[in-house]
Design a protein around this motif. Sequence first.
Motif, PDB file in Angstrom:
ATOM      1  N   ILE A 294       0.393  -9.584  -1.016  1.00  0.00           N
ATOM      2  CA  ILE A 294       0.917  -9.184  -2.313  1.00  0.00           C
ATOM      3  C   ILE A 294       0.836 -10.645  -2.941  1.00  0.00           C
ATOM      4  N   GLY A 295       0.260 -10.776  -4.067  1.00  0.00           N
ATOM      5  CA  GLY A 295       0.295 -12.114  -4.574  1.00  0.00           C
ATOM      6  C   GLY A 295       1.427 -12.439  -5.326  1.00  0.00           C
ATOM      7  N   ALA A 296       1.439 -13.954  -5.819  1.00  0.00           N
ATOM      8  CA  ALA A 296       2.562 -14.492  -6.381  1.00  0.00           C
ATOM      9  C   ALA A 296       2.858 -13.642  -7.795  1.00  0.00           C
ATOM     10  N   GLY A 297       4.187 -13.407  -7.854  1.00  0.00           N
ATOM     11  CA  GLY A 297       4.597 -12.797  -9.164  1.00  0.00           C
ATOM     12  C   GLY A 297       4.350 -11.216  -9.399  1.00  0.00           C
ATOM     13  N   VAL A 298       3.914 -10.760  -8.587  1.00  0.00           N
ATOM     14  CA  VAL A 298       3.491  -9.265  -8.265  1.00  0.00           C
ATOM     15  C   VAL A 298       4.546  -8.311  -8.174  1.00  0.00           C
ATOM     16  N   VAL A 299       4.734  -7.431  -8.938  1.00  0.00           N
ATOM     17  CA  VAL A 299       5.767  -6.449  -8.861  1.00  0.00           C
ATOM     18  C   VAL A 299       5.106  -4.955  -8.414  1.00  0.00           C
ATOM     19  N   ILE A 300       5.540  -4.610  -7.231  1.00  0.00           N
ATOM     20  CA  ILE A 300       5.226  -3.568  -6.709  1.00  0.00           C
ATOM     21  C   ILE A 300       6.542  -2.469  -6.875  1.00  0.00           C
ATOM     22  N   SER A 301       5.833  -1.274  -7.556  1.00  0.00           N
ATOM     23  CA  SER A 301       6.854  -0.305  -7.874  1.00  0.00           C
ATOM     24  C   SER A 301       6.664   1.094  -7.126  1.00  0.00           C
ATOM     25  N   SER A 302       5.655   1.139  -6.486  1.00  0.00           N
ATOM     26  CA  SER A 302       5.042   2.400  -5.618  1.00  0.00           C
ATOM     27  C   SER A 302       4.709   2.089  -4.166  1.00  0.00           C
ATOM     28  N   ASP A 303       4.590   3.158  -3.360  1.00  0.00           N
ATOM     29  CA  ASP A 303       4.310   3.164  -1.923  1.00  0.00           C
ATOM     30  C   ASP A 303       2.778   2.475  -2.063  1.00  0.00           C
ATOM     31  N   THR A 304       2.477   1.600  -1.001  1.00  0.00           N
ATOM     32  CA  THR A 304       1.189   1.098  -0.677  1.00  0.00           C
ATOM     33  C   THR A 304       0.334   1.516   0.491  1.00  0.00           C
ATOM     34  N   GLU A 305      -1.007   1.419   0.657  1.00  0.00           N
ATOM     35  CA  GLU A 305      -1.685   1.616   1.549  1.00  0.00           C
ATOM     36  C   GLU A 305      -1.930   0.728   2.548  1.00  0.00           C
ATOM     37  N   SER A 306      -2.057   0.743   3.712  1.00  0.00           N
ATOM     38  CA  SER A 306      -2.709  -0.394   4.613  1.00  0.00           C
ATOM     39  C   SER A 306      -3.743  -1.024   4.108  1.00  0.00           C
ATOM     40  N   TYR A 307      -3.931  -2.479   4.608  1.00  0.00           N
ATOM     41  CA  TYR A 307      -4.985  -3.272   4.085  1.00  0.00           C
ATOM     42  C   TYR A 307      -5.305  -3.211   2.651  1.00  0.00           C
ATOM     43  N   SER A 308      -4.413  -3.639   1.796  1.00  0.00           N
ATOM     44  CA  SER A 308      -4.372  -3.627   0.529  1.00  0.00           C
ATOM     45  C   SER A 308      -4.101  -4.954  -0.131  1.00  0.00           C
TER      46      SER A 308
END
Length: 223
Positions: A185-199
């Motif tokens: 997850i890069g600098a400043g990124v906002v994650i608002s939903s579930d993620t998958e492996s190796y993303s």
Amino acid sequence: MKDLIIFGTNAFSKQLKQIIEKDSDRRIKAFCLTTDYIKTDTFCGIPIIDFDHLETCFKKDTFEILVSVGYGNMNNNREYIFKKCINKGYNVASYRHSTAKIMTDNIGIGNIFLINSFVSDFTKIGNGNIIHNNVIIEHESTIGDYNFFAGAAATAGLVKIASHCFLGAKSVICDEVSIADYNLIGAGVVISSDTESYSIHSVAKTRTIRNASLEMMNYLLIK
């Protein structure tokens, strides 16, 4: 309190030595590396000891090893050294800076909490995580093993982060989101939903790359 031996001689190792010496009374007796990586006898003014020969220099019950291996290879390198220490019967040290506020006791071994980091109530943290300066992990979150939180990364409440993830500086994980294994997850990124492996998640055009290889992740981490 047992003396510390720091595994690693990288920039983070140097930083840890200085932070610990200024922040606590713990003595750092030496650095250590595996044989193939030893190029000189000393680092930061103290000896570098071959990992396989530690017990010829120090009694096992007098020291703990603080693993300063960083996020290379999506933290796989740190896991490898961590388990190598355990298999040799060594105690793996944790470190909490005096300004860190850790409100939970449900914490594994070998975690590093740096300056002004905050972990809220009812949170569970696994083994071998590095929690950098000003990181916030809010209430009732679950953190797996061998993750790296860069400076000022933040999670809201009820977040789940699996293992082998990298959270860039000032990244944000929103409430109740689950981050799967091996997420970069890069600098400043906002994650608002579930993620998958190796993303891979980049702030550029809020781009997500799925099914990314470890080679690609490692390239981006050291770029």
